[in-house]
Design a protein around this motif. Structure first.
Motif, PDB file in Angstrom:
ATOM      1  N   ILE A  53       0.843  -1.188   0.000  1.00 23.05           N
ATOM      2  CA  ILE A  53       0.000   0.000   0.000  1.00 23.05           C
ATOM      3  C   ILE A  53       0.881   1.241   0.000  1.00 23.05           C
ATOM      4  O   ILE A  53       2.017   1.225   0.469  1.00 23.05           O
ATOM      5  N   GLU A  54       0.342   2.309  -0.544  1.00 24.00           N
ATOM      6  CA  GLU A  54       1.049   3.578  -0.625  1.00 24.00           C
ATOM      7  C   GLU A  54       0.886   4.321   0.698  1.00 24.00           C
ATOM      8  O   GLU A  54      -0.185   4.316   1.306  1.00 24.00           O
ATOM      9  N   LEU A  55       1.944   4.965   1.142  1.00 27.18           N
ATOM     10  CA  LEU A  55       1.902   5.786   2.339  1.00 27.18           C
ATOM     11  C   LEU A  55       1.973   7.244   1.934  1.00 27.18           C
ATOM     12  O   LEU A  55       2.878   7.658   1.215  1.00 27.18           O
ATOM     13  N   LYS A  56       1.006   8.036   2.378  1.00 31.29           N
ATOM     14  CA  LYS A  56       1.039   9.478   2.169  1.00 31.29           C
ATOM     15  C   LYS A  56       0.747  10.173   3.489  1.00 31.29           C
ATOM     16  O   LYS A  56       0.010   9.660   4.335  1.00 31.29           O
ATOM     17  N   SER A  57       1.340  11.334   3.663  1.00 32.43           N
ATOM     18  CA  SER A  57       1.099  12.113   4.874  1.00 32.43           C
ATOM     19  C   SER A  57       0.829  13.557   4.491  1.00 32.43           C
ATOM     20  O   SER A  57       1.272  14.024   3.432  1.00 32.43           O
ATOM     21  N   ALA A  58       0.094  14.259   5.351  1.00 29.68           N
ATOM     22  CA  ALA A  58      -0.258  15.636   5.036  1.00 29.68           C
ATOM     23  C   ALA A  58      -0.496  16.432   6.313  1.00 29.68           C
ATOM     24  O   ALA A  58      -0.950  15.893   7.326  1.00 29.68           O
ATOM     25  N   ARG A  59      -0.161  17.693   6.260  1.00 30.99           N
ATOM     26  CA  ARG A  59      -0.479  18.610   7.343  1.00 30.99           C
ATOM     27  C   ARG A  59      -1.969  18.903   7.297  1.00 30.99           C
ATOM     28  O   ARG A  59      -2.547  19.065   6.220  1.00 30.99           O
ATOM     29  N   LYS A  60      -2.597  19.014   8.451  1.00 29.13           N
ATOM     30  CA  LYS A  60      -4.014  19.355   8.505  1.00 29.13           C
ATOM     31  C   LYS A  60      -4.198  20.851   8.222  1.00 29.13           C
ATOM     32  O   LYS A  60      -3.347  21.672   8.546  1.00 29.13           O
ATOM     33  N   ASN A  61      -5.352  21.168   7.633  1.00 30.90           N
ATOM     34  CA  ASN A  61      -5.754  22.563   7.435  1.00 30.90           C
ATOM     35  C   ASN A  61      -4.711  23.393   6.696  1.00 30.90           C
ATOM     36  O   ASN A  61      -4.372  24.513   7.101  1.00 30.90           O
ATOM     37  N   VAL A  62      -4.176  22.837   5.611  1.00 34.60           N
ATOM     38  CA  VAL A  62      -3.257  23.597   4.772  1.00 34.60           C
ATOM     39  C   VAL A  62      -3.823  23.653   3.358  1.00 34.60           C
ATOM     40  O   VAL A  62      -4.631  22.811   2.959  1.00 34.60           O
ATOM     41  N   SER A  63      -3.385  24.648   2.599  1.00 37.45           N
ATOM     42  CA  SER A  63      -3.913  24.842   1.255  1.00 37.45           C
ATOM     43  C   SER A  63      -3.098  24.103   0.199  1.00 37.45           C
ATOM     44  O   SER A  63      -3.536  23.996  -0.943  1.00 37.45           O
TER      45      SER A  63
END
Length: 235
Positions: A53-63
């Motif tokens: 499976i692919e792993l992705k991460s992201a900051r919350k509440n960003v544009s």
């Protein structure tokens, strides 16, 4: 990383750690930090039933947007035509041309003060169309569907609160979802609504040939889960 169950245990332990200082300054710091904490070197990880499976991460509440996948437009020489007709002198001052622009299905974009093009969705294709209704590039829907399914059959999507900036930024990885079952109908609808955008990034090789730096279909992190039929909350 021995397997999916140990991965989930590790994520729960990371959540309890609270805010963790970034391992790299800049936009890619969140992914680098999470991979280091999980002890992995690539973003493909073992999933249930031995599937990767692919792993992705992201900051919350960003544009800033996430890239779902990259795919050059057709026909084969489309990038060369786009660069020749709509490109402009590179900001690097190297006397080469480039074309960096974002395209939406909602309205025509603007290139150096002039009307550029937009996305127009047809039954079997997704077209790049000028204001004169000329198709200057396109993607075959079936090809796009296969590209997404091949790139992201399943996705472990980890979100983090962030504070600070640069080399002093810190992340609290406190939410994670297992997403599966790519929903191409939703993908097309989100593209039509302007939620998914296309970033065209074309440069030029020293010999003058067009160089695709990664024409990407991108989505806001908060909308990523809408591209999948099945969503399981892990954290």
């Amino acid at each position: 990383m021995k397997g999916y169950s140990s991965l989930i245990k590790k994520l729960k332990a990371i959540k309890k750690m609270g805010y963790i200082k970034t391992h790299r300054a800049g936009n890619t710091g969140i992914g680098k930090t999470l991979e280091d904490l999980l002890g992995i070197t690539e973003n493909n990880i073992p999933g249930p039933n031995a599937q990767m499976i692919e792993l992705k991460s992201a900051r919350k509440n960003v544009s800033s947007m996430l890239t779902l996948f990259t795919k050059s437009p057709l026909p084969r020489k489309a990038n060369s035509v786009l660069l020749e007709r709509f490109g402009y002198e590179s900001r690097r001052g190297n006397h080469k041309k480039e074309l960096h622009t974002t395209v939406s299905a909602k309205e025509f974009n603007t290139l150096k003060g002039k009307t550029g093009f937009k996305i127009v969705i047809e039954e079997d294709r997704i077209n790049l169309v000028t204001s004169q209704n000329e198709v200057v590039g396109y993607w075959d829907k079936e090809t796009l569907k296969k590209s997404f399914e091949r790139k992201i059959p399943k996705l472990l999507y980890v979100k983090a609160d962030s504070r600070g900036s640069g080399s002093n930024e810190k992340f609290w990885f406190n939410e994670a979802w297992l997403l599966s079952g790519f929903n191409f109908g939703s993908f097309v609808r989100l593209l039509q609504e302007g939620t998914i955008l296309v970033d065209i990034r074309i440069g030029q090789y020293p010999d003058g040939r067009a160089h695709d730096h990664g024409t990407g279909f991108r989505v806001l992190p908060a909308k990523l889960d809408l591209c999948f039929k099945h969503r399981e909350k892990i954290l």
